[in-house]
Design a protein around this motif. Structure first.
Motif, mmCIF file in Angstrom:
data_model
loop_
_atom_site.group_PDB
_atom_site.id
_atom_site.type_symbol
_atom_site.label_atom_id
_atom_site.label_comp_id
_atom_site.label_asym_id
_atom_site.label_seq_id
_atom_site.Cartn_x
_atom_site.Cartn_y
_atom_site.Cartn_z
ATOM 1 N N ARG A 107 -14.817 5.540 -8.607
ATOM 2 C CA ARG A 107 -15.030 6.338 -9.816
ATOM 3 C C ARG A 107 -14.954 7.818 -9.439
ATOM 4 O O ARG A 107 -15.844 8.336 -8.779
ATOM 5 C CB ARG A 107 -16.367 6.002 -10.444
ATOM 6 C CG ARG A 107 -16.322 4.650 -11.125
ATOM 7 C CD ARG A 107 -17.474 4.478 -12.038
ATOM 8 N NE ARG A 107 -18.641 3.972 -11.329
ATOM 9 C CZ ARG A 107 -19.874 4.021 -11.824
ATOM 10 N NH1 ARG A 107 -20.082 4.545 -13.004
ATOM 11 N NH2 ARG A 107 -20.877 3.547 -11.140
ATOM 12 N N THR A 108 -13.872 8.453 -9.800
ATOM 13 C CA THR A 108 -13.678 9.850 -9.419
ATOM 14 C C THR A 108 -13.985 10.810 -10.556
ATOM 15 O O THR A 108 -13.838 12.019 -10.400
ATOM 16 C CB THR A 108 -12.232 10.089 -8.954
ATOM 17 O OG1 THR A 108 -11.377 9.758 -10.042
ATOM 18 C CG2 THR A 108 -11.889 9.248 -7.759
ATOM 19 N N GLY A 109 -14.362 10.281 -11.717
ATOM 20 C CA GLY A 109 -14.638 11.145 -12.858
ATOM 21 C C GLY A 109 -13.395 11.730 -13.484
ATOM 22 O O GLY A 109 -13.486 12.608 -14.336
ATOM 23 N N ALA A 110 -12.233 11.223 -13.082
ATOM 24 C CA ALA A 110 -10.993 11.798 -13.596
ATOM 25 C C ALA A 110 -10.850 11.596 -15.095
ATOM 26 O O ALA A 110 -10.215 12.393 -15.779
ATOM 27 C CB ALA A 110 -9.799 11.189 -12.884
ATOM 28 N N LYS B 271 0.836 -1.189 0.000
ATOM 29 C CA LYS B 271 0.000 0.000 0.000
ATOM 30 C C LYS B 271 0.884 1.259 0.000
ATOM 31 O O LYS B 271 0.668 2.191 -0.783
ATOM 32 C CB LYS B 271 -0.877 -0.004 1.241
ATOM 33 C CG LYS B 271 -2.241 0.632 1.031
ATOM 34 C CD LYS B 271 -3.073 0.402 2.273
ATOM 35 C CE LYS B 271 -4.307 1.260 2.280
ATOM 36 N NZ LYS B 271 -5.072 1.094 3.510
ATOM 37 N N ALA B 272 1.898 1.209 0.887
ATOM 38 C CA ALA B 272 2.820 2.350 0.975
ATOM 39 C C ALA B 272 3.539 2.553 -0.345
ATOM 40 O O ALA B 272 3.744 3.691 -0.795
ATOM 41 C CB ALA B 272 3.820 2.111 2.099
ATOM 42 N N LEU B 273 3.890 1.424 -0.984
ATOM 43 C CA LEU B 273 4.583 1.503 -2.269
ATOM 44 C C LEU B 273 3.704 2.174 -3.324
ATOM 45 O O LEU B 273 4.156 3.058 -4.061
ATOM 46 C CB LEU B 273 4.969 0.089 -2.714
ATOM 47 C CG LEU B 273 5.641 0.005 -4.083
ATOM 48 C CD1 LEU B 273 7.027 0.592 -4.031
ATOM 49 C CD2 LEU B 273 5.685 -1.430 -4.561
ATOM 50 N N THR B 274 2.415 1.768 -3.350
ATOM 51 C CA THR B 274 1.500 2.347 -4.328
ATOM 52 C C THR B 274 1.351 3.849 -4.107
ATOM 53 O O THR B 274 1.346 4.637 -5.058
ATOM 54 C CB THR B 274 0.109 1.693 -4.223
ATOM 55 O OG1 THR B 274 0.267 0.329 -3.895
ATOM 56 C CG2 THR B 274 -0.645 1.814 -5.520
ATOM 57 N N GLN C 271 2.955 11.595 -9.920
ATOM 58 C CA GLN C 271 1.888 12.599 -9.866
ATOM 59 C C GLN C 271 0.574 12.086 -10.431
ATOM 60 O O GLN C 271 -0.064 12.718 -11.256
ATOM 61 C CB GLN C 271 2.325 13.865 -10.591
ATOM 62 C CG GLN C 271 3.450 14.562 -9.858
ATOM 63 C CD GLN C 271 3.858 15.844 -10.505
ATOM 64 O OE1 GLN C 271 3.759 15.952 -11.718
ATOM 65 N NE2 GLN C 271 4.300 16.789 -9.739
ATOM 66 N N THR C 272 0.216 10.868 -10.030
ATOM 67 C CA THR C 272 -1.099 10.339 -10.383
ATOM 68 C C THR C 272 -1.942 10.308 -9.117
ATOM 69 O O THR C 272 -1.415 10.368 -8.008
ATOM 70 C CB THR C 272 -0.979 8.919 -10.962
ATOM 71 O OG1 THR C 272 -0.232 8.118 -10.050
ATOM 72 C CG2 THR C 272 -0.294 8.928 -12.311
ATOM 73 N N ALA C 273 -3.267 10.206 -9.297
ATOM 74 C CA ALA C 273 -4.153 10.203 -8.140
ATOM 75 C C ALA C 273 -4.038 8.880 -7.400
ATOM 76 O O ALA C 273 -3.977 7.828 -8.022
ATOM 77 C CB ALA C 273 -5.582 10.432 -8.599
ATOM 78 N N TYR C 274 -3.971 8.946 -6.062
ATOM 79 C CA TYR C 274 -3.895 7.734 -5.258
ATOM 80 C C TYR C 274 -5.318 7.248 -5.021
ATOM 81 O O TYR C 274 -6.098 7.891 -4.303
ATOM 82 C CB TYR C 274 -3.175 8.025 -3.939
ATOM 83 C CG TYR C 274 -3.097 6.833 -3.026
ATOM 84 C CD1 TYR C 274 -2.405 5.696 -3.423
ATOM 85 C CD2 TYR C 274 -3.715 6.841 -1.783
ATOM 86 C CE1 TYR C 274 -2.332 4.590 -2.592
ATOM 87 C CE2 TYR C 274 -3.644 5.746 -0.953
ATOM 88 C CZ TYR C 274 -2.955 4.628 -1.359
ATOM 89 O OH TYR C 274 -2.889 3.530 -0.538
#
Lengths: 95, 111
Positions: free
Chosen positions: A32-35, A12-15, A23-26
């Protein structure tokens, strides 16, 4: 085999670290964040290239402006605005 | 080529281009499951206020020469017959008629 096993918390920490670095969303739960609607390229500019000669010309507006110009040339344009009431009365009489 | 259907398509393309960013913003809010349902619902209601010709799926590729809506080769924005005519006249770069002696004889044209 035990040496190769990785604790879930470490994974988890690695991810999290990976998403920080790149710089991607964690989003570990894949909510579903609508990104994807923000990430996708805009399609409009490419769409406008289908008809090159029509393009972004508003035909009706062009025609209207042309008609107004033609009318002005024949002296059939809109009357000029008057400064005072007396002027407007005088102009009305002339017609 | 300026028939009504083409004019409608141009209108749709203009509408999509002008409203794309605002629609995307509302889509982002409406489809975001981490936001409160009320906010998402409001965004969806706003999305519904956009006109028909602001949705990208109202846009249809039509022939830029004749306005035909079927059999369009999208790379050239031409219908199949206009594509053939133009290709035979040599108006399309890199397109020529295939023949038995050509290394690629599977299709009518190679490009």
């Amino acid at each position: 085999m035990d040496a190769l096993r990785v604790l879930p918390s470490k994974l988890k920490a690695l991810t999290r670290l990976r998403s920080e670095i790149f710089q991607t969303a964690y989003n570990p739960r894949n909510l579903r964040t609508g990104a994807k609607y923000l990430r996708a390229n805009l399609r409009g500019p490419a769409m406008m290239q289908q008809y090159p000669e029509l393009g972004i010309v508003n035909e009706y507006e062009e025609q209207r402006v042309q008609d107004v110009e033609d009318k002005k040339r024949r002296g059939k344009g809109t009357p000029k605005k008057t400064k005072s009431k007396a002027d407007s009365r005088r102009l009305a009489k002339k017609r | 080529m300026r028939n009504t259907r083409v004019m409608r398509d141009v209108k749709a393309r203009q509408g999509v281009t002008q409203n794309e960013i605002a629609r995307r913003a509302y889509l982002y809010v409406a489809r975001n499951t981490t936001l409160p349902p009320q906010v998402r619902h409001q965004a969806q209601l706003q999305l519904n206020t956009f006109g028909k010709y602001t949705r990208p799926n109202t846009v249809k590729n039509r022939c830029s020469e004749t306005g035909r809506g079927r059999g369009i080769i999208s790379e050239f924005a031409l219908c199949r017959y206009q594509f053939r005519l133009k290709a035979l006249h040599g108006e399309l770069n890199g397109v020529h008629k295939a023949c038995c002696t050509s290394p690629c004889n599977r299709g009518l044209y190679i490009y």
